[in-house]
Design a protein around this motif. Structure first.
Motif, PDB file in Angstrom:
ATOM      1  N   MET A   1      88.446  56.468  74.050  1.00 55.75           N
ATOM      2  CA  MET A   1      89.950  56.272  73.559  1.00 55.75           C
ATOM      3  C   MET A   1      90.709  56.954  74.383  1.00 55.75           C
ATOM      4  O   MET A   1      90.415  58.134  74.858  1.00 55.75           O
ATOM      5  CB  MET A   1      89.675  56.952  72.106  1.00 55.75           C
ATOM      6  CG  MET A   1      90.741  57.012  71.328  1.00 55.75           C
ATOM      7  SD  MET A   1      90.701  57.599  69.728  1.00 55.75           S
ATOM      8  CE  MET A   1      90.441  56.039  68.975  1.00 55.75           C
ATOM      9  N   THR A   2      92.084  56.364  74.700  1.00 46.23           N
ATOM     10  CA  THR A   2      92.746  57.150  75.460  1.00 46.23           C
ATOM     11  C   THR A   2      93.751  58.321  74.652  1.00 46.23           C
ATOM     12  O   THR A   2      93.510  58.241  73.548  1.00 46.23           O
ATOM     13  CB  THR A   2      94.027  56.012  75.948  1.00 46.23           C
ATOM     14  OG1 THR A   2      94.694  55.670  74.784  1.00 46.23           O
ATOM     15  CG2 THR A   2      93.502  54.871  76.573  1.00 46.23           C
ATOM     16  N   ASP A   3      94.268  59.036  75.413  1.00 49.63           N
ATOM     17  CA  ASP A   3      95.256  60.200  74.916  1.00 49.63           C
ATOM     18  C   ASP A   3      96.097  59.665  73.902  1.00 49.63           C
ATOM     19  O   ASP A   3      96.485  60.142  72.935  1.00 49.63           O
ATOM     20  CB  ASP A   3      95.732  60.944  76.115  1.00 49.63           C
ATOM     21  CG  ASP A   3      95.004  61.792  76.699  1.00 49.63           C
ATOM     22  OD1 ASP A   3      93.819  62.249  76.264  1.00 49.63           O
ATOM     23  OD2 ASP A   3      95.174  62.271  77.716  1.00 49.63           O
ATOM     24  N   SER A   4      96.873  58.509  74.467  1.00 46.54           N
ATOM     25  CA  SER A   4      97.874  57.897  73.279  1.00 46.54           C
ATOM     26  C   SER A   4      97.049  57.417  72.227  1.00 46.54           C
ATOM     27  O   SER A   4      97.943  57.554  71.005  1.00 46.54           O
ATOM     28  CB  SER A   4      98.664  57.038  73.984  1.00 46.54           C
ATOM     29  OG  SER A   4      97.752  55.786  74.157  1.00 46.54           O
ATOM     30  N   GLU A   5      96.009  56.980  71.971  1.00 47.29           N
ATOM     31  CA  GLU A   5      95.281  56.615  70.955  1.00 47.29           C
ATOM     32  C   GLU A   5      94.901  57.716  70.123  1.00 47.29           C
ATOM     33  O   GLU A   5      95.258  57.684  68.830  1.00 47.29           O
ATOM     34  CB  GLU A   5      94.072  55.672  71.212  1.00 47.29           C
ATOM     35  CG  GLU A   5      94.577  54.343  71.773  1.00 47.29           C
ATOM     36  CD  GLU A   5      93.147  53.677  72.416  1.00 47.29           C
ATOM     37  OE1 GLU A   5      93.281  52.500  72.331  1.00 47.29           O
ATOM     38  OE2 GLU A   5      92.270  54.263  72.821  1.00 47.29           O
ATOM     39  N   TRP A   6      94.587  58.869  70.728  1.00 45.95           N
ATOM     40  CA  TRP A   6      94.280  60.292  70.074  1.00 45.95           C
ATOM     41  C   TRP A   6      95.620  60.733  69.264  1.00 45.95           C
ATOM     42  O   TRP A   6      95.374  61.032  68.156  1.00 45.95           O
ATOM     43  CB  TRP A   6      93.605  61.340  70.960  1.00 45.95           C
ATOM     44  CG  TRP A   6      92.273  60.909  71.287  1.00 45.95           C
ATOM     45  CD1 TRP A   6      91.842  60.510  72.513  1.00 45.95           C
ATOM     46  CD2 TRP A   6      91.133  61.168  70.299  1.00 45.95           C
ATOM     47  NE1 TRP A   6      90.385  60.390  72.450  1.00 45.95           N
ATOM     48  CE2 TRP A   6      90.026  60.901  71.006  1.00 45.95           C
ATOM     49  CE3 TRP A   6      90.860  61.211  69.072  1.00 45.95           C
ATOM     50  CZ2 TRP A   6      88.758  60.843  70.617  1.00 45.95           C
ATOM     51  CZ3 TRP A   6      89.751  61.469  68.422  1.00 45.95           C
ATOM     52  CH2 TRP A   6      88.571  61.125  69.263  1.00 45.95           C
ATOM     53  N   LYS A   7      96.583  60.614  70.107  1.00 41.90           N
ATOM     54  CA  LYS A   7      97.586  61.078  69.619  1.00 41.90           C
ATOM     55  C   LYS A   7      98.371  60.077  68.255  1.00 41.90           C
ATOM     56  O   LYS A   7      98.810  60.747  67.175  1.00 41.90           O
ATOM     57  CB  LYS A   7      98.901  60.954  70.561  1.00 41.90           C
ATOM     58  CG  LYS A   7      98.703  62.321  71.586  1.00 41.90           C
ATOM     59  CD  LYS A   7      99.718  62.405  72.700  1.00 41.90           C
ATOM     60  CE  LYS A   7      99.463  63.363  73.877  1.00 41.90           C
ATOM     61  NZ  LYS A   7     100.349  63.285  74.907  1.00 41.90           N
ATOM     62  N   GLU A   8      98.133  58.970  68.479  1.00 44.73           N
ATOM     63  CA  GLU A   8      98.609  58.184  67.519  1.00 44.73           C
ATOM     64  C   GLU A   8      97.755  58.354  66.260  1.00 44.73           C
ATOM     65  O   GLU A   8      98.197  58.292  64.981  1.00 44.73           O
ATOM     66  CB  GLU A   8      98.377  56.622  68.029  1.00 44.73           C
ATOM     67  CG  GLU A   8      98.816  55.567  66.668  1.00 44.73           C
ATOM     68  CD  GLU A   8      98.727  54.246  67.245  1.00 44.73           C
ATOM     69  OE1 GLU A   8      98.284  53.413  66.559  1.00 44.73           O
ATOM     70  OE2 GLU A   8      98.597  54.066  68.519  1.00 44.73           O
ATOM     71  N   ARG A   9      96.360  58.423  66.347  1.00 40.57           N
ATOM     72  CA  ARG A   9      95.524  58.938  65.378  1.00 40.57           C
ATOM     73  C   ARG A   9      95.853  60.046  64.295  1.00 40.57           C
ATOM     74  O   ARG A   9      95.885  60.431  63.377  1.00 40.57           O
ATOM     75  CB  ARG A   9      94.100  58.919  65.615  1.00 40.57           C
ATOM     76  CG  ARG A   9      93.505  57.553  65.953  1.00 40.57           C
ATOM     77  CD  ARG A   9      92.876  56.871  64.737  1.00 40.57           C
ATOM     78  NE  ARG A   9      92.095  55.760  65.336  1.00 40.57           N
ATOM     79  CZ  ARG A   9      91.108  55.161  65.052  1.00 40.57           C
ATOM     80  NH1 ARG A   9      90.275  56.054  64.055  1.00 40.57           N
ATOM     81  NH2 ARG A   9      90.549  54.074  65.535  1.00 40.57           N
ATOM     82  N   TRP A  10      96.107  61.107  65.422  1.00 42.93           N
ATOM     83  CA  TRP A  10      96.451  62.355  64.806  1.00 42.93           C
ATOM     84  C   TRP A  10      97.810  62.349  64.180  1.00 42.93           C
ATOM     85  O   TRP A  10      97.970  63.154  63.051  1.00 42.93           O
ATOM     86  CB  TRP A  10      96.899  63.489  65.983  1.00 42.93           C
ATOM     87  CG  TRP A  10      96.760  64.960  65.520  1.00 42.93           C
ATOM     88  CD1 TRP A  10      97.797  65.709  65.738  1.00 42.93           C
ATOM     89  CD2 TRP A  10      96.093  65.616  64.507  1.00 42.93           C
ATOM     90  NE1 TRP A  10      98.033  66.889  64.836  1.00 42.93           N
ATOM     91  CE2 TRP A  10      96.791  66.781  64.189  1.00 42.93           C
ATOM     92  CE3 TRP A  10      94.637  65.586  63.886  1.00 42.93           C
ATOM     93  CZ2 TRP A  10      96.088  67.840  63.343  1.00 42.93           C
ATOM     94  CZ3 TRP A  10      94.090  66.368  63.064  1.00 42.93           C
ATOM     95  CH2 TRP A  10      94.897  67.583  62.769  1.00 42.93           C
TER      96      TRP A  10
ATOM     97  N   LEU B   1      88.404  60.778  62.285  1.00 40.31           N
ATOM     98  CA  LEU B   1      88.855  61.560  63.622  1.00 40.31           C
ATOM     99  C   LEU B   1      87.603  62.184  64.121  1.00 40.31           C
ATOM    100  O   LEU B   1      87.437  62.206  65.320  1.00 40.31           O
ATOM    101  CB  LEU B   1      90.102  62.097  63.329  1.00 40.31           C
ATOM    102  CG  LEU B   1      91.016  62.698  64.770  1.00 40.31           C
ATOM    103  CD1 LEU B   1      91.197  61.221  65.399  1.00 40.31           C
ATOM    104  CD2 LEU B   1      92.328  63.231  64.102  1.00 40.31           C
ATOM    105  N   ASN B   2      87.169  63.191  62.934  1.00 40.43           N
ATOM    106  CA  ASN B   2      86.129  64.062  63.396  1.00 40.43           C
ATOM    107  C   ASN B   2      84.841  63.171  63.932  1.00 40.43           C
ATOM    108  O   ASN B   2      84.122  63.558  64.846  1.00 40.43           O
ATOM    109  CB  ASN B   2      85.688  65.024  62.351  1.00 40.43           C
ATOM    110  CG  ASN B   2      86.572  66.126  62.126  1.00 40.43           C
ATOM    111  OD1 ASN B   2      87.482  66.492  63.128  1.00 40.43           O
ATOM    112  ND2 ASN B   2      86.933  66.566  60.811  1.00 40.43           N
ATOM    113  N   GLU B   3      84.619  62.176  63.281  1.00 41.09           N
ATOM    114  CA  GLU B   3      83.399  61.272  63.735  1.00 41.09           C
ATOM    115  C   GLU B   3      83.647  60.636  65.135  1.00 41.09           C
ATOM    116  O   GLU B   3      82.791  60.703  66.171  1.00 41.09           O
ATOM    117  CB  GLU B   3      83.294  60.231  62.607  1.00 41.09           C
ATOM    118  CG  GLU B   3      82.059  59.293  62.942  1.00 41.09           C
ATOM    119  CD  GLU B   3      81.728  58.459  61.794  1.00 41.09           C
ATOM    120  OE1 GLU B   3      80.750  57.694  62.209  1.00 41.09           O
ATOM    121  OE2 GLU B   3      82.260  58.620  60.789  1.00 41.09           O
TER     122      GLU B   3
END
Length: 61
Positions: A1-10, A43-45
């Protein structure tokens, strides 16, 4: 997962958390907090899976 995908999820988690704080309807607040809980668990998973280096998580979903 890219950084932008992580940010979007958060940001998605944060949006629901904010909605839960701002709502005056107790039922809506409870439902929103349940959604936040589910999103945080997902997200934790994802964090755990990526830490293990397992490929293809979520590909079947």
């Amino acid at each position: 997962m890219t950084d932008s995908e992580w940010k979007e999820r958060w940001h998605e988690v944060e949006r629901f958390r904010l909605m839960a704080r701002e709502t005056t309807d107790p039922v809506a607040a409870a439902l929103l907090l349940d959604i936040v809980s589910d999103l945080e668990a997902d997200l934790n998973e994802l964090v755990d899976v990526e830490a293990q280096g397992l490929p293809g998580f979520g590909a079947a979903a």
